[in-house]
Design an enzyme around this catalytic site. Structure first.
Site, PDB file in Angstrom:
ATOM      1  CB  SER A 685      -0.940   0.009   1.217  1.00  8.89           C
ATOM      2  OG  SER A 685      -0.202   0.010   2.418  1.00  8.89           O
ATOM      3  CE  LYS A 728      -3.616   1.381   4.861  1.00  8.44           C
ATOM      4  NZ  LYS A 728      -3.373   0.946   3.465  1.00  8.44           N
TER       5      LYS A 728
END
Length: 788
Positions: A685, A728
């Site tokens: 990611s 996140k």
């Protein structure tokens, strides 16, 4: 010719009838019976009996040779005198012979009708020395001691041992008494010198003496133990008879009757009841002090205390269950909805085989308390079984009763403690099960427990009878799914719990944490007032976690300080503001320092997911003179290293359109570092952040410090979706980020983001890496998209 010459001539050589044997060694001076089966050997015996000749008895090297040659015979044999020869009723040939002296085979003579052997007689050594006499004396004493240990040993043998004077003859005679193998006797026969022969026999005699002595001691101990048990049994039987005559009952009888009553009332299935009654009858027949009686009694007590019968309960009230979940937990709307669905199915189909729920999320987000709320909402008892660090299969299935200290497995023990079969059992920390080894695999043992098709007949090794676990409501908890084996994960329905936002933490603190800490520290709500600004400072400046466990500890630290002042009588009420919090807890532990850390070219802010929630991740890149190498540091995993290499390759292909001199890639080395080097990092990611950091360092343009990004990249420049978007984004909002760039294919996760984070952040959706360049280094026009 005088006698000495005659003896010399005899010792020089002679020819004797050969009797080759396979399992017998005859020592000089010993009398030995022989059983003969070979026709040639029988003819030899018959000839020796008819002519009164001596025989040469020699041990064969290989017993299966029917007609042995000279090489098949041992180097030393025995000259024997035939004392008696007779045939049995079955036609067998038997003889009794006496050894005369040693001989050495020279050559074979005639084979038919019986074999003959040319031999050389070996004279017995005549010399006597103190060493020989000492060993002979020791041998005689040891032999007499040995005879004392042999039951029913003839007294004549002891007399013969005392009367034999020559040391060599004594050694040969004692060897004949010992229970030695043919090869061990052959070694003594081949030892001509007296000193080594005596030493060899003394060694064999000492070993045999120790064996007989230990055997005698063991026999005496065994007889004493048996006599003691018999005596105890007789005394107990007499005691029972006396008590019966006096009208007194045995103290053990009421206990056994009480145990039988409990077994009858337990409501066991028929096969289990048969097993229990069988063991109870065994227990009644055992003496009270028998070692096994305690094991059988403990086993029956476990069977009697297990809840075999299921109690009738009122149906589950879904409205009450919803109120309980709302009272105990703030937020978690999706989780509550799934739990209510689960309970509704249980209400409509109580005997159905519903799924096993597994709550997965960071520490402190309320997984265990959710299980307690389910138990309270359904009116069931709750018990927790900790699986963290369990590495022995017996902890799940139990120990066999053959082992000392055996006990049931944790599952059966938990149900026994709670006393109900339709209870809620929480399998806590299922992801931290120990790896399988020589003690078995606990994860494999759990497969039967969590499989609705199998747990109806769960068989604990200690119980050795099936126990129905289908009515037990199992709930598992875990922090991560990666460490749970696939077959075990397949038997559970995973329900994910995410971290809380700062606003949710404040609400939870007001409704649950502060009242609980006030009660634990002996304070009343009137004694302390923790204002909103102080609580917000504690949440953002002193804790950084997905859950609220550390937050509760920090609030407890503040209240304990207040409790000291109240207990000393210094104050009766304390107002806790941000200044008081810093005075109590010290300087802030966490700062939103994104601007200072990301204000130079080559630094990009990424977003990462961890088992304890989301976090921000800084990607730092720098260039230096070199040969075009890409250096990666920061304890990166293989997947993250590949992301950096893909970002560099993608940047090289777009260097022309971005205005980057292509020679920089061959004349400069690029170093990419991810701080917090002691922490392992991996995953795809960070691809977008890697690309932006490399583009920033190669163009010399800094990335704004308030922008954070996440997403995987491909060599075609596509931005691929990633996981953990909610965590996140929450971490970005808490760290002071203003804009987040997310993969466009993660739009589906937008609704999972808390409304407060949606309002605080600007979202940019990325289809390709070109969409990330304009907001960061101003290289292209990004495509902005609304949440719709």
């Amino acid at each position: 010719m005088d006698s000495s010459e005659t003896a010399q001539t005899e010792s020089a050589g002679a020819t004797l009838i050969l009797l080759a044997v396979t399992d017998t060694v005859i020592l000089p001076g010993t009398v030995v019976p022989l059983a003969i089966g070979r026709p040639g050997a029988a003819a030899a015996l018959q000839e020796a009996a008819r002519t009164d000749q001596h025989l040469a008895v020699v041990l064969q090297r290989e017993p299966f040779v029917e007609t042995p040659g000279l090489r098949d015979l041992h180097a030393v044999g025995t000259e024997v005198r035939l004392l008696r020869y007779f045939t049995g009723r079955d036609g067998s040939h038997n003889a009794i012979v006496q050894g005369i002296g040693r001989l050495r085979p020279q050559s074979l003579g005639a084979i038919e009708p019986y074999p003959t052997l040319a031999i050389e007689r070996i004279p017995e050594p005549e010399g006597r020395t103190p060493e020989i006499d000492a060993r002979a004396h020791q041998l005689r004493e040891r032999a007499l001691d040995l005879l004392k240990l042999i039951d029913q040993a003839p007294a004549e043998i002891a007399g013969m041992v005392r009367s034999i004077e020559p040391p060599g003859a004594l050694a040969d005679f004692v060897t004949g008494l010992l229970d030695l193998t043919p090869m061990e006797k052959q070694e003594v026969l081949e030892t001509e010198a007296l000193l080594p022969r005596l030493d060899r026999v003394l060694t064999r005699l000492a070993y045999r003496y120790e064996v007989l002595r230990l055997s005698s001691d063991i026999g005496q101990q065994t007889r004493a133990a048996m006599e003691g048990r018999q005596r105890e049994f007789l005394l107990r039987e007499q005691l029972k008879a006396i008590q019966k005559e006096l009208g007194e009952s045995d103290d053990e009888a009421p206990e056994l009757e009480d145990l039988k009553r409990k077994l009858d009332e337990a409501g066991m299935p028929e096969d289990v009841a048969l097993q229990a009654n069988r063991e109870l009858r065994r227990l009644k027949r055992m003496p009270e002090g028998a070692a096994e009686s305690g094991m059988v009694r403990s086993y029956l007590e476990v069977l009697a205390e297990l809840p075999w019968r299921v109690e009738d309960r009122p149906p589950i009230d879904i409205a009450v269950a919803r109120d309980v979940l709302d009272q105990d937990h703030f937020g978690l709307e999706k989780i509550k909805r799934r739990i209510l669905e689960f309970l509704a199915v249980r209400k409509l189909n109580p005997d159905g085989r519903g799924p096993i729920l597994c709550f997965v999320g960071p520490p402190g987000v309320g997984k265990t308390s959710l299980g307690q709320s389910i138990a309270r909402a359904t009116g069931r008892k709750f018990i927790r079984v900790s699986l963290g660090g369990v590495h022995d299969e017996a902890e799940i299935r139990g120990h066999r009763r053959t082992y000392v200290g055996a006990m049931p497995g944790n599952i059966i023990q938990a149900i026994r403690r709670v006393g109900e079969r339709d209870c809620v059992v929480m399998l806590d920390e299922i992801d931290k099960l120990g790896a399988g080894g020589f003690q078995g695999d606990p994860a494999s043992a759990l497969l039967e427990v969590l499989d609705p098709e199998q747990n109806r007949t769960f068989r604990d090794a200690y119980l050795a009878v099936p126990f129905d676990l289908s009515r037990v409501l199992f709930i598992a908890t875990a922090n991560v799914l990666d460490t749970i084996p696939g077959p075990l994960r397949d038997r559970m329905e995973v329900v994910s719990l995410s971290g809380y936002t700062a606003e949710e933490k404040a609400t939870i603190a007001r409704g649950h944490l502060i009242p609980r800490q006030l009660a634990e520290n002996g304070l009343t709500p009137a004694a302390v007032d923790l204002d909103d600004e102080a609580l917000a400072l504690i949440i953002t400046g002193y804790t950084r976690e997905a859950g609220v466990r550390s937050l509760e500890r920090t609030i407890g630290a503040v209240l304990r300080h207040v409790a000291v002042r109240v207990a000393e009588g210094e104050v009766t009420h304390v107002d806790v503001d941000p200044v008081e919090v810093e005075r109590i807890l010290g300087p802030r532990r966490f700062e939103a320092d994104v601007a200072q850390r990301a204000s130079i070219p080559g630094v990009a802010t990424g977003l990462a997911w961890t088992p304890v929630g989301g976090d921000i991740l800084f990607i730092e890149a720098s260039r230096m003179p070199g040969t075009g190498r890409l250096i990666l540091t920061g304890q990166l995993g293989d997947v993250m290293k590949e992301s950096a290499q893909a970002a560099m390759s993608l940047l090289k292909t777009r260097a022309g359109t971005m205005g980057i001199d292509i020679d920089l890639f061959t004349q400069k080395d690029v170093h990419v570092h991810v701080p917090a080097g002691a922490t392992p990092k991996d995953g795809p990611s960070a691809g977008v952040a890697m690309f932006v950091a490399l583009a920033s360092v190669m163009t010399g343009r800094a990335v704004p410090p308030t922008i954070a990004m996440t997403g995987e990249i491909s060599l075609r420049g596509l931005v691929l979706p990633v996981g953990g978007i909610r965590e996140k984004v929450i971490a970005a909002a808490q760290a002071g980020i203003k804009t987040v760039m997310l993969p466009a294919r993660n739009r589906r996760d937008y609704d999972d983001i808390p409304p407060t984070a949606q309002a605080a952040l600007r979202f940019i959706w990325l289809d390709t890496v070109d969409d990330a360049l304009a907001p960061t280094i101003g290289a292209a026009e990004p495509r902005l998209a609304s949440r719709d």
